[in-house]
Design a protein around this motif. Sequence first.
Motif, mmCIF file in Angstrom:
data_model
loop_
_atom_site.group_PDB
_atom_site.id
_atom_site.type_symbol
_atom_site.label_atom_id
_atom_site.label_comp_id
_atom_site.label_asym_id
_atom_site.label_seq_id
_atom_site.Cartn_x
_atom_site.Cartn_y
_atom_site.Cartn_z
ATOM 1 N N ALA A 56 0.814 -1.219 0.000
ATOM 2 C CA ALA A 56 0.000 0.000 0.000
ATOM 3 C C ALA A 56 0.849 1.273 0.000
ATOM 4 O O ALA A 56 0.350 2.348 -0.336
ATOM 5 N N TRP A 57 2.119 1.162 0.350
ATOM 6 C CA TRP A 57 2.982 2.337 0.483
ATOM 7 C C TRP A 57 3.976 2.507 -0.654
ATOM 8 O O TRP A 57 4.635 3.540 -0.757
ATOM 9 N N LEU A 58 4.105 1.519 -1.522
ATOM 10 C CA LEU A 58 5.136 1.567 -2.557
ATOM 11 C C LEU A 58 5.042 2.789 -3.462
ATOM 12 O O LEU A 58 6.058 3.396 -3.802
ATOM 13 N N ASP A 59 3.847 3.150 -3.869
ATOM 14 C CA ASP A 59 3.677 4.286 -4.781
ATOM 15 C C ASP A 59 3.971 5.627 -4.125
ATOM 16 O O ASP A 59 4.109 6.634 -4.822
ATOM 17 N N LYS A 60 4.084 5.652 -2.813
ATOM 18 C CA LYS A 60 4.359 6.900 -2.096
ATOM 19 C C LYS A 60 5.864 7.143 -1.919
ATOM 20 O O LYS A 60 6.268 8.195 -1.440
ATOM 21 N N LEU A 61 6.668 6.152 -2.303
ATOM 22 C CA LEU A 61 8.114 6.253 -2.126
ATOM 23 C C LEU A 61 8.789 6.745 -3.398
ATOM 24 O O LEU A 61 8.293 6.501 -4.502
ATOM 25 N N PRO A 62 9.942 7.399 -3.259
ATOM 26 C CA PRO A 62 10.706 7.756 -4.454
ATOM 27 C C PRO A 62 11.185 6.479 -5.147
ATOM 28 O O PRO A 62 11.320 5.428 -4.508
ATOM 29 N N LYS A 63 11.441 6.580 -6.435
ATOM 30 C CA LYS A 63 11.912 5.426 -7.192
ATOM 31 C C LYS A 63 13.261 4.948 -6.659
ATOM 32 O O LYS A 63 14.058 5.737 -6.146
ATOM 33 N N ASN A 82 8.886 -5.573 -3.648
ATOM 34 C CA ASN A 82 8.718 -4.518 -2.647
ATOM 35 C C ASN A 82 9.941 -4.361 -1.746
ATOM 36 O O ASN A 82 9.872 -3.731 -0.699
ATOM 37 N N SER A 83 11.077 -4.917 -2.165
ATOM 38 C CA SER A 83 12.320 -4.774 -1.403
ATOM 39 C C SER A 83 12.871 -3.365 -1.541
ATOM 40 O O SER A 83 12.897 -2.799 -2.632
ATOM 41 N N MET A 91 11.816 9.424 6.161
ATOM 42 C CA MET A 91 10.495 9.590 6.749
ATOM 43 C C MET A 91 9.962 10.985 6.493
ATOM 44 O O MET A 91 10.706 11.957 6.473
ATOM 45 N N SER A 92 8.640 11.068 6.280
ATOM 46 C CA SER A 92 7.966 12.350 6.070
ATOM 47 C C SER A 92 6.540 12.211 6.585
ATOM 48 O O SER A 92 6.066 11.105 6.857
ATOM 49 N N ASP A 93 5.848 13.335 6.685
ATOM 50 C CA ASP A 93 4.455 13.288 7.111
ATOM 51 C C ASP A 93 3.617 12.473 6.132
ATOM 52 O O ASP A 93 2.660 11.825 6.527
ATOM 53 N N ALA A 94 3.995 12.480 4.846
ATOM 54 C CA ALA A 94 3.264 11.715 3.834
ATOM 55 C C ALA A 94 3.397 10.207 4.046
ATOM 56 O O ALA A 94 2.567 9.434 3.571
ATOM 57 N N LEU A 95 4.415 9.795 4.782
ATOM 58 C CA LEU A 95 4.629 8.367 5.048
ATOM 59 C C LEU A 95 4.135 7.955 6.437
ATOM 60 O O LEU A 95 4.404 6.833 6.873
ATOM 61 N N ASP A 96 3.433 8.840 7.118
ATOM 62 C CA ASP A 96 2.908 8.526 8.450
ATOM 63 C C ASP A 96 2.044 7.269 8.380
ATOM 64 O O ASP A 96 1.071 7.220 7.635
ATOM 65 N N GLY A 97 2.450 6.240 9.119
ATOM 66 C CA GLY A 97 1.719 4.979 9.153
ATOM 67 C C GLY A 97 2.325 3.890 8.303
ATOM 68 O O GLY A 97 1.818 2.763 8.267
#
Length: 107
Positions: A56-63, A82-83, A91-97
Amino acid sequence: MPKVTYRQHDGSEETLEVRAGTSLMLGALTGGVEGIEAECGGSCMCATCHVYVDEAWLDKLPKVQVLEDEMLDDTASERKPNSRLSCQIEMSDALDGIVVELPESQI
């Protein structure tokens, strides 16, 4: 402060607050999370901070950058789609959780 859940290979979890701008690797080390070796200290040179990022978080990360991609070829545990290296995830507020699972072995 944003939170990260570190899930061990056995399914146990630990959720920590990690200051924005801090890598997930450093958050794990300072928070006493077992399973992150970080032999190179976060310079993307050893692959001992390998994690599996919850889908669920992969698309929120930089390449993945070239050096990280090369290091992921040398992980002790299986490389999956997903490695990621936790030293390369800031870490950022956008990655909270965000939830990451630690592999069975780093070395």
